[in-house]
Design an enzyme around this catalytic site. Structure first.
Site, PDB file in Angstrom:
ATOM      1  N   SER A 124       0.825  -1.199   0.000  1.00  0.00           N
ATOM      2  CA  SER A 124       0.000   0.000   0.000  1.00  0.00           C
ATOM      3  C   SER A 124       0.863   1.254   0.000  1.00  0.00           C
ATOM      4  CB  SER A 124      -0.956  -0.003   1.183  1.00  0.00           C
ATOM      5  OG  SER A 124      -0.380  -0.592   2.300  1.00  0.00           O
ATOM      6  N   HIS A 171      -2.376  -3.107  -6.369  1.00  0.00           N
ATOM      7  CA  HIS A 171      -2.866  -2.768  -5.034  1.00  0.00           C
ATOM      8  C   HIS A 171      -4.379  -2.978  -4.941  1.00  0.00           C
ATOM      9  CE1 HIS A 171      -3.347   0.579  -1.788  1.00  0.00           C
ATOM     10  NE2 HIS A 171      -3.340  -0.616  -1.251  1.00  0.00           N
ATOM     11  N   GLU A 201      -5.377  -0.607  -7.951  1.00  0.00           N
ATOM     12  CA  GLU A 201      -4.476   0.473  -8.340  1.00  0.00           C
ATOM     13  C   GLU A 201      -3.223  -0.201  -8.920  1.00  0.00           C
ATOM     14  OE1 GLU A 201      -3.206   2.689  -4.854  1.00  0.00           O
ATOM     15  OE2 GLU A 201      -3.325   4.585  -5.925  1.00  0.00           O
ATOM     16  N   ASN A 242      -3.463   5.963  -0.931  1.00  0.00           N
ATOM     17  CA  ASN A 242      -3.079   6.217   0.463  1.00  0.00           C
ATOM     18  C   ASN A 242      -2.458   7.588   0.679  1.00  0.00           C
ATOM     19  OD1 ASN A 242      -4.191   3.966   1.598  1.00  0.00           O
ATOM     20  ND2 ASN A 242      -2.502   2.686   0.881  1.00  0.00           N
TER      21      ASN A 242
END
Ligand code: CAA
Length: 282
Positions: free
Chosen positions: A117, A138, A150, A188
């Site tokens: 992440s 991801h 992602e 993130n």
């Protein structure tokens, strides 16, 4: 790059088991790998439970769910596959070690992907001799329900590699968004500072836990409040991501909230440990 047919997933925690599940439902042959036999047993039970819910809701056909379960083999060590996905704990040293193990079993054409992440894909790629076939893939928690993957290209990732994993993710029913290899990628960089800010709001007494989550759920239509979501993600993972943002971007606005740090020090990691901002023991 030829089509991906076989997938090895390393790490049978909540993310790894979810990835194995959606890959098997999509028809890939899957090896789910973990060094801890207990973790593999738990993962198989979690996958079975999740598939049962999806069948009951009519989201997956029963014969598809049954076939998916037979397509998942559990293993103590990585085995060769067209695509090898690392889904271990968010710890750079551990991931680098696993990447070297994956490269040792990979075939010439194999792609190595990380579900990290926040750890730079370029750094993981540099630990191998095939940086053009290393990529970030991801997934989001809970993997069977969340529609996004992602895809992150490292500095050397080839177009063929990014296209092959995007096609595999789409076959799993996911929508792909591509991000550059900057700290936290897109997801993130935006999500975890919001969670960190919610922890500051709690620490400073701006609102209590329930008020903070209620404001974000009812005022912003988020499906979960940020403190509930932090418990789902894992407070240790949230803290690790904030450290990566703080160090990688060098801006004090990414400093981890001291309250988040003390919860992690106390072992209050969220749902997985039974207690985080909320208590799950009951
Ligand atoms: N497998 C199958 N079914 C599941 C499931 C799973 N793993 N988890 C929940 N369900 C089912 C529930 O049983 C329920 O089914 P019924 O409607 O038949 O009862 C259904 O899904 C809906 O669940 P809930 O009623 O419990 O709750 P909900 O409607 O709020 O949906 C949710 C749950 C999808 C998790 C929703 O709350 C949500 O979208 N939350 C936000 C999640 C999120 O932001 N995830 C990203 C985290 S960030 C990340 O993962 C990446 C990172 O790098 C940190």
């Amino acid at each position: 790059m030829s089509e991906i047919r076989t997938i090895t997933v390393v790490g049978a925690g909540q993310m790894g088991s979810g990835i194995a599940q959606v890959a098997a439902v999509a028809g890939f042959d899957v090896a789910l790998v973990d060094v801890a036999p207990g973790q593999l047993e738990r993962a198989v039970a979690v996958i079975q439970g999740s598939l049962t819910k999806l069948v009951d809701r009519g989201a997956v056909e029963r014969d598809v769910a049954d076939a998916a379960q037979t397509r998942i083999r559990t293993k103590a060590k990585p085995v060769p596959a067209d695509l090898l996905i690392e889904a271990a704990t968010e710890d750079a040293e551990l991931k680098l070690r696993i990447f070297q193990e994956l490269e040792a079993v990979a075939e010439e054409h194999s792609i190595l992907a990380s579900n990290t992440s926040s750890i730079p894909i370029t750094r993981l790629a540099a630990a191998t001799s095939r940086p053009e076939r290393v990529v970030g893939m991801h997934f989001f928690n809970p993997v069977p329900l969340m529609k996004l993957v992602e895809v992150i290209r490292g500095l050397e990732t080839s177009d063929g590699t990014a296209e092959a994993v995007s096609a595999a993710a789409e076959r799993m029913g996911k929508t792909v968004a591509e991000a550059r290899d900057y700290p936290g990628f897109i997801s993130n960089r935006i999500l975890v500072p919001m969670i960190n800010e919610a922890a500051y709001a709690l620490m400073e007494g701006v609102g209590d836990r329930d008020a903070i989550d209620t404001v974000m759920k009812l005022g912003m239509n988020h499906p979960m409040g940020p403190l509930q979501l932090a418990d789902l993600i894992g407070l240790d993972t949230c803290l690790a991501i904030m450290e990566v943002l703080h160090q990688g971007l060098g801006d004090s606005k990414y400093r981890p909230c001291p309250l988040l740090r003390s919860y992690v020090d106390a072992g209050r990691l969220g749902r997985k440990s039974g207690r985080g901002f909320y208590d799950y023991s009951g």
